[in-house]
Every structure is written in C-alpha cells, then in structure tokens.
Motif scaffolding. Structure first.
Motif: not given
Ligand SMILES: Cc1ncc(COP(=O)(O)O)c(C=O)c1O
Length: 471
Positions: A92, A134, A180, A259, A331
């Motif tokens: 994402k 997820t 979860r 992270i 991450p």
């Molecule tokens: C379930 C889950 N995993 C991973 C991430 C990635 O987070 P980040 O980009 O802060 O590492 C998110 C972000 O919202 C998330 O909701």
C-alpha cells in the motif's frame, strides 16, 4: 524583484511579513536526509531528459536499489539475532511494480490487501507462499484467490474466519491463517479480535480442521514505538504456545508495519517543533499533527531493537528462538525510505509581500500528507533550468487546479532563487505513501508516471509486469 533576498542577508521578510514576539518570523530549514543517488540524479542532465521525455508534466522517480538495500538490512537484522522470519513489503505504501521484483528474494514477501495488489505480486515473481493478505473484511474474490494460491491470510473477525473456510472449500485446499489481535492499547480499533473473540476463533479453527490451519497471530500498531511492539509480540508468543497445546501448528507471529523513518536530522526537527507557529504558514495554515519527521531507532535498527527488548526477563529474540516461532514484519514506508522523489515543473511564481505563490504542474493529491490535514515537511528543492543570480525567496506551493485548498506546501519555504516557469521543484523522499496513495485524474490531468532509475542514471518507465529486463 521585491521578494528576493541577498544570499547572505538574514532571513527576514522585506515587506508585510508577520511580526512575531521576537521569535523567528520564518520557519527554519528542514532539508531532507537523502541517499546519494537522489542529489546525484537531481544535478545530472538525465533529470532534464526524463522531464522532457515524460512530456513536461509531474513525475515520480523511484530507485529500486535503495529499496533492495533497506530490505536486505531488515532480513540481515533478523538473521543477526538468529531469528527466522519474513519481511513482507506493505504494498500500500507505493504502487510501483519495480519494488516487487526486488522483494522476489529469500526472506522477503509482499503484504497485500486487494485483488489487484495480489495479482501484481504474483505477476512480479512473488510466490503465493510469500504473500500475506491483510486488510479489513476481505472481499470474497481476494479470499478465494488467497486460498487457490496458498497465501497466508490474517483474519480479523469471526465471520471472516467462516468466509475463509468457505473459500478454502471452494478452492479445494486448506488455508493458512493468522488471527489478528486487537491491541489492548487500541480497544476501539476496528481491526482485530478482543480476548474472548480470539479464544473462540482458536476453538473454531479446531472445528474447521482441514479447511483452515492456524499458523499463529498478528497485530498492527499505530505509532512507531519499539516497546509496545515488543511487548505485544511477547504476548503473541504466549498465544502460540497455548494454541499449540490445543493441537494447532501456531508457529508464526506478525508484528505488522510501523517501522520508523527519519526524514530530517534530529537538530532540524527539534528547531521546527520547538518554534512551530501559524505565522510560518501561508494563511496561518499550520497542521495540528504531522508525521514525526525525525525519530530513532529507524528501519533495520528498529527491528533489532524490537528483537532485543526484554519482557519478563527474556528478550523477544530468545523467546522466538526457544519456541521455534517465526516473526513476520509488514513494513511499507520503511522499505521505500530514501527510494524516491517527486518532480513538479514550475508553472508560475507570483511575488507577494512576505512570501510568494509558486504554482506547479501537478496536484497536491500527489503529496498525500495534505489529504490528512497535515503537511509533508521536508523542504522542496528548486532545480533551475537556467541558473540565475537572484537571491532566495520565501514561497508556499500550490497545485495546478482551481481549488483554493490544492496546496502542496502551506509553509513559506525558502527556495534558493525565485522559481521560474520551466524550473523543476523536487520533493525529496516521497516514495512512502506520498506519491500515489491519493492521486486522481482531477481536471483530466494524467497521473504522474513513475520513472525507475539506477545508480548510473539509466532509466525506464515503471512497467506493470516484468519486461525483458527484469531488474
Ligand atoms: C496491517 C498493516 N500492515 C502493515 C502496514 C504498513 O505500515 P507502515 O507503512 O507504517 O510500515 C499497515 C499500514 O497501515 C497495516 O495496516
């Protein structure tokens, strides 16, 4: 020009600037901490070749080599503590396909939350067993695809577990799941299960034997702190031990993303935070909340810190090793840290008392922080087409739309010279969530293309799927 200042002059407005109580009338600089490739490309003729080749509009530059280095450092951090695990790229954070090819390596995978993300991962060489799914109440199509291919699914709620079991029956194979956990620190979160629901779900996994295999537990925490992640991970180890006693495999925990990343130095961030005042921003539009643009530890160092955090007399790494549990990370932002920048050609500059108005080709949707009522604070950098001897100016930066609020930077930032049409305004380190999370084709403007570069400034457009030249 009225607004220009001699380079050596103190940073004081010439006219009409807000008078403050003796504090600085202008924001101190917040220069981005960058990897070497970025300033090198900015100073090279190739940047201008790219700008011309993409037709004079805005574009994003991505550097997969930096992603690969960030990923390698995290995989090595796990190995250094003798812990088994997988680093899943949280897709994402940035849609470029180029990252995915770098994640097609041992110890890595991709975290997806939609069918297109799943398809992109598969099409770029990520094996299904290295895909983690997820996201809230996943679509039937996504669950079916995950089941067919054998991906790992994080289940958020009891009804989703039933839907996973149906998808498994449809697909004719058992599905690996993580349950979860709703963090005790976030009881109102819409994600994850509370203690009672979790226990019921573990029991239900036994009843669904043959369709669902309980591989362990997961969480994702807000914020970027080490301690709460380590503490909750320790609890998840306990959950695995209990689930094993009930006959489940339960050999994995996922600690999600979050992270940390530092965009600016500690000193610069402290100067900004301690002095921040509405007068530093056009129309007083100071954001109430921002990302913590400096923090420590970050990246792989933070992973090490989590593994070395002690709970009940033992560090997390030891508990994982002793119980043969793998740790999974998801991450997003931290893997693309330093791995991209965004370029907006200047369309106009209007000097005004205090600070001017710069308008760039492109929209603030290409800098997502603005769409959370916040601001992306690392300083933009002016790259001039023809050098000028005019001194620096202060300016805020608007996008090329009819919306008053289409603003990339409300802060009156300092640019080395008055921007002129045809110059480029570069926003550094934008790969993590800034580039493409909120982009739209407003005004029928095309979305900014992504250009993939290497250290020798060879470049090509990001392609959805691999071409002849895979990397
Ligand atoms: C379930 C889950 N995993 C991973 C991430 C990635 O987070 P980040 O980009 O802060 O590492 C998110 C972000 O919202 C998330 O909701």
């Amino acid at each position: 020009m009225e607004l220009t200042e001699k380079p050596a002059a103190p940073e004081r407005p010439r006219t009409g600037a807000p008078v403050t109580d003796g504090a600085e009338a202008f924001a101190p600089p917040l220069p981005a901490v960058e990897r070497d490739w970025a300033p090198a490309l900015r100073r090279s003729p190739e940047l201008w070749q790219i700008a011309r080749a993409v037709g004079g509009g805005p574009f994003h530059v991505v550097h997969p080599g930096t992603f690969a280095a960030n990923l390698r450092a995290m995989i090595d951090a796990l190995a250094a503590e003798s812990v088994s695990g997988t680093v899943y790229y949280g897709k994402k954070a940035n849609k470029a396909a180029a990252w995915l090819r770098e994640a097609a390596v041992p110890g890595a995978g991709v975290d997806v939350a939609s069918v297109p993300e799943f398809a992109a991962a598969l099409g770029n060489g990520i094996r299904a067993e290295d895909i983690g799914v997820t996201g809230a109440a996943k679509s039937g199509g996504l669950l079916w695809l995950a089941a067919r291919h054998g991906a790992l699914v994080a289940v958020d709620a009891a009804d989703e577990l039933e839907r996973v079991a149906c998808a498994a029956a449809d697909a004719g194979r058992s599905v690996d799941v993580l349950l979860r956990v709703r963090p005790p620190s976030a009881p109102e979160s819409r994600f994850g299960m509370d203690t009672d629901s979790l226990q019921a779900a573990v029991r239900r996994c036994s009843e669904l034997d043959g369709r669902v295999e309980l591989r362990g537990f997961s969480f994702h925490l807000d914020g970027y702190a080490v301690e709460p992640r380590a503490r909750l991970a320790d609890t998840l180890v306990d959950l695995c031990i209990d689930a094993r006693a009930a006959g489940h495999r339960a050999d994995r925990i996922s600690i999600g993303g979050g992270i940390a990343v530092s965009y600016v130095t500690e000193e610069d961030w402290a100067a900004y935070r301690h002095g921040a005042r509405p007068e530093w921003f056009h129309a007083g539009r100071m954001p109430e909340k921002t990302y913590p643009y400096h923090q420590a530890p970050t990246g792989a160092t933070m992973v090490t810190a989590i593994l070395r955090t002690e709970s009940r007399g033992r560090v997390l790494a030891e508990r994982l090793r002793d119980n043969d549990i793998e740790i999974l990370l998801e991450p997003g932002r931290a893997l693309v840290d330093g791995a991209g920048f965004s370029v907006f050609p200047v369309q106009g500059f209007e000097p005004r008392p205090g600070h001017g108005v710069t308008t760039v080709a492109g929209l603030s949707m290409s800098l997502s922080e603005q769409w959370k009522g916040s601001e992306f604070l690392p300083d933009p950098i002016l790259v001039q087409r023809d050098p000028s001897s005019d001194g620096p100016v202060r300016t805020f930066v608007g996008g090329a739309s009819c919306m008053e609020y289409d603003v990339l930077t409300w802060r009156a930032v300092r640019l080395d010279a008055p921007p002129r049409a045809g110059d480029l305004l570069v926003y550094p380190n934008t790969a993590g969530y800034q580039m493409d999370k909120n982009e739209s084709g407003f005004h029928q403007l095309p979305l900014p293309p992504k250009v993939v570069v290497d250290d020798d400034h060879r470049w090509h457009l990001d392609t959805e799927f691999p071409t002849q030249e895979v990397r």
